[in-house]
Design an enzyme around this catalytic site. Structure first.
Site, PDB file in Angstrom:
ATOM      1  N   ARG A  31       1.032  -0.900   0.325  1.00 15.09           N
ATOM      2  CA  ARG A  31       0.138   0.184  -0.168  1.00 15.09           C
ATOM      3  C   ARG A  31       0.748   1.308   0.139  1.00 15.09           C
ATOM      4  O   ARG A  31       0.687   2.429  -0.607  1.00 15.09           O
ATOM      5  CB  ARG A  31      -0.509   0.114   1.483  1.00 15.09           C
ATOM      6  CG  ARG A  31      -0.310  -0.370   2.514  1.00 15.09           C
ATOM      7  CD  ARG A  31      -1.670  -0.451   3.689  1.00 15.09           C
ATOM      8  NE  ARG A  31      -0.827  -0.662   5.324  1.00 15.09           N
ATOM      9  CZ  ARG A  31      -1.611  -0.298   5.622  1.00 15.09           C
ATOM     10  NH1 ARG A  31      -2.438   0.097   5.902  1.00 15.09           N
ATOM     11  NH2 ARG A  31      -1.003  -0.621   7.289  1.00 15.09           N
ATOM     12  N   GLU A  79     -18.910   3.158   0.018  1.00 11.26           N
ATOM     13  CA  GLU A  79     -18.343   2.430  -0.005  1.00 11.26           C
ATOM     14  C   GLU A  79     -19.206   3.089  -1.844  1.00 11.26           C
ATOM     15  O   GLU A  79     -18.309   2.792  -2.797  1.00 11.26           O
ATOM     16  CB  GLU A  79     -17.314   1.004   0.285  1.00 11.26           C
ATOM     17  CG  GLU A  79     -17.328   1.764   1.185  1.00 11.26           C
ATOM     18  CD  GLU A  79     -17.443   1.394   1.990  1.00 11.26           C
ATOM     19  OE1 GLU A  79     -18.710   1.408   2.588  1.00 11.26           O
ATOM     20  OE2 GLU A  79     -16.603   1.390   3.397  1.00 11.26           O
ATOM     21  N   PHE A 104     -14.537  -3.694   1.003  1.00 13.96           N
ATOM     22  CA  PHE A 104     -16.228  -3.198   1.075  1.00 13.96           C
ATOM     23  C   PHE A 104     -15.945  -2.377  -0.618  1.00 13.96           C
ATOM     24  O   PHE A 104     -17.351  -1.728  -1.065  1.00 13.96           O
ATOM     25  CB  PHE A 104     -16.029  -2.330   1.622  1.00 13.96           C
ATOM     26  CG  PHE A 104     -15.654  -2.565   3.486  1.00 13.96           C
ATOM     27  CD1 PHE A 104     -16.264  -3.428   3.644  1.00 13.96           C
ATOM     28  CD2 PHE A 104     -15.004  -2.178   4.539  1.00 13.96           C
ATOM     29  CE1 PHE A 104     -16.140  -4.397   4.623  1.00 13.96           C
ATOM     30  CE2 PHE A 104     -14.311  -3.293   5.750  1.00 13.96           C
ATOM     31  CZ  PHE A 104     -14.674  -3.906   6.650  1.00 13.96           C
TER      32      PHE A 104
END
Lengths: 338, 285
Positions: A31, A79, A104
């Site tokens: 990430r 979301e 999500f």
């Protein structure tokens, strides 16, 4: 450096670091590469923006948020809104990156992804963070292991699963410059960095990270490292030489590279931190069963949910460690047609 | 917006009748589709395309155009009929509705017909996309407006409320939501299936500026839009009271016409009624 010989020519051609040198191997979360790549893409093009659903630190949106606040929007825990609003922004020329946990987004937002991003052909980019069981202690609710399956069945979608943080940065930059609905998948925990700045990256082009003609190991994501370790051990201990393919683009998959690996090796192992059912390996099987039937062993989670635990412990428990890959390679080798 | 003269208003009333005729002919040719909502939004779509919006039919992708999103994609016939009657494509093309190879898909698709702005049909998603477009305009300093037409029943979808919150947060005063408040949905009355009232109060509680008007009075609708445009710092909503099936007597107020087309005999009756309506407007000098 490792005390064995230098890396093989394929690894040298790809400018890999010596992944066998565990003492000096750098580890960073994939990430991080997303956060760095997004900031660079946004600095280069003011139409590149980020939309966050209350996870700016986790998804590594913070760099963009702090450096270019006018290119950053926060919409709270919503979301479906993330996808739909991004669709509207993209329709007016923005290049929105939307990020949440993969569970999500696209997990919760699948219909919006299909209709607003893909059928509508908008230039929206999803960053799916915290994918895989290696999320660890948060447990099954937060461990997306079905996301590749639900995204790869959608027409027009790019699905990219880079192998380390350096490659995640390159993928973020490349995808920012490529028109089309996109899913970039990455993980939470630190993982080995096997590529270098000099390693090439091209969407849709699989990479041979290790050469070999006995078994092909086709991997994506952070498990590419485990595949390399398994291949190295099989070579040293059994004289079995594996080709290791970093199959970072799940859609559109590099069919020629998959078929070439199957023809060269005659046996294939697929490796992904995802359900075996419907994932990257399933796509490999679709390609090979139609064009070059080959024995395949599948490494991944086998029709189960994850659970809380230490990331490494979970990777081992669900059968995705390097020892499990070695065993699968031996099985595949044993099934080869003579 | 220009002043709405009596002469212009009469032209628009006639145009709305043309739009209704287009809807009936298209639905008859298609053999499936949604009659009641399409007919009841004919006056508002006529007002939008004929008077309210900044747009160029000959240049559908003109960057400065106002954006009109139809969230409840199932009433696509009214949008297609309005577009045809305002010069986007020949009226005869309406007869391709829902047929193989058509640009006029059963639910609108931006890829086949870019001027519909977005693909819609799955309910509750239009306002959220409108929020994105309005926010993009703010970020770019563009002065186009975003109009989102929604059904009342799609307020039962959660995403619509996420969009309402977001629009208020970003102070999107370039965004106007128009609700087709006809009180029906497929299974019956909205207030029996999942009550929406007090709808206006709910919007106010979400920091929207709320207007209500008769959805069949073009002059009243235009005047209400002008008041909405004057609002600064808040998104606006017009709750337009409509009669499902408006303009065709046997459909008016009957929820069973939500999702079905007229047959040949019923279409003939409908077209005769609309012809009579046109005569009345023409006679009323």
């Amino acid at each position: 450096m490792s005390d064995t010989q230098t890396l093989d020519r394929a690894a040298q051609a790809m400018a890999l670091v010596d992944y066998r040198d565990t003492a000096n191997l750098k580890q960073l979360p994939t990430r991080n590469g997303f956060g760095e790549g997004l900031l660079e893409a946004a600095q280069a093009n003011r139409n590149v923006i980020g939309i966050c659903a209350d996870l700016s630190e986790s998804t590594r949106f913070e760099a963009l948020k702090n450096a270019l606040p006018e290119q950053y929007l926060e919409i709270g825990v919503a979301e479906q809104m993330l996808v739909a609003m991004a669709g509207g922004l993209a329709a007016v020329g923005k290049i929105p990156w939307i990020a949440s946990y993969a569970m999500f987004n696209p997990g919760r937002s699948w219909e919006q992804v299909r209709t607003i991003m893909a059928l509508n052909q908008t230039n929206v980019k999803i960053a799916g963070a915290h994918a895989g069981v290696s999320v660890g202690p948060d447990g099954a609710t937060h461990q997306a292991i079905e996301d590749i399956a639900i995204m790869r069945v959608i027409p027009h979608m790019f699905v990219v699963v880079p192998c380390d943080s350096v490659q995640t940065k390159k993928a973020t930059l490349a995808l920012s410059q490529t028109f089309g609905p996109t899913y970039l998948r990455f993980a939470r925990e630190k993982s080995a960095i096997v590529t270098s700045e000099a390693t090439p990256f091209e969407i849709g082009k699989a990479q041979i990270f290790r050469e070999g003609a006995d078994v092909a190991i086709v991997a994506c994501g952070i498990l590419v490292y485990n595949a390399l370790i398994a291949a190295d051990k099989l070579s040293r201990e059994r004289g079995i030489e594996c080709r290791v393919v970093n199959n970072h683009t799940v859609k559109p998959m590099d069919e020629a590279a998959i078929i070439d690996a199957a023809k060269t090796c005659g046996a294939v192992v697929t490796v992904e931190e995802h359900q075996v059912q419907g994932g990257m390996g399933s796509r490999v099987a679709e390609i090979l069963s139609a064009q070059h039937p080959t024995p395949i062993e599948f490494i991944g989670v086998n029709d189960r949910f994850g659970q809380s635990g230490d990331p490494v412990e979970l990777i081992e428990y669900y059968g995705m460690g390097s020892a499990a890959i070695e065993a699968a390679a031996l099985r595949a080798h044993g099934r080869k047609r003579t | 917006m220009q002043t709405l003269t009596p002469q212009r208003l009469r032209e628009l009333d006639l145009k709305a009748t043309d739009v209704r005729e287009g809807i009936i002919r298209a639905l008859l040719a298609a053999g499936s589709g949604h009659s009641a909502g399409s007919l009841d939004m004919a006056d508002i779509f006529t007002a939008l395309y004929g008077h309210v919006m900044r747009h160029r039919p000959e240049e559908p992708n003109w960057p400065q155009r106002d954006r009109l999103l139809l969230s409840c994609g199932h009433i696509a016939p009214v949008r297609y009929a309005a577009m045809a009657n305002f010069g986007y494509f020949p009226v005869e093309e309406l007869l391709t509705l829902r047929k193989f190879g058509t640009r006029l898909q059963g639910h609108p698709e931006r890829v086949s017909l870019p001027s519909v702005e977005t693909t819609s049909g799955p309910l509750g998603e239009g306002l959220a996309q409108g929020v994105g477009m309005a926010q993009a305009a703010k970020m770019d300093g563009a002065d186009f407006r975003v109009y989102v037409v929604t059904s009342d029943a799609e307020h039962q979808c959660g995403l619509h409320w996420e969009a309402m919150m977001t629009a208020a947060k970003f102070k999107l005063d370039n965004l106007l939501c128009i609700i087709d408040r006809n009180f029906i949905q497929i299974d019956g009355s909205t207030e029996e299936i999942m009550p929406l009232e007090p709808l206006a109060d709910k919007y106010r509680a979400f920091n929207w500026e709320v207007f209500e008007c008769d959805g069949h009075d073009i002059a009243a609708f235009v005047a209400t839009v002008e008041r909405a445009h004057a609002v600064k710092g808040k998104p606006q909503v017009i709750i337009a009271k409509t009669i499902p099936g408006k303009g065709v007597s046997y459909m008016e107020g009957d929820y069973t016409w939500h999702g079905k087309p007229p047959n040949a005999e019923q279409a003939k009756t409908a077209l005769a009624e609309l012809a009579a309506t046109r005569e009345r407007i023409l006679a009323h000098v």
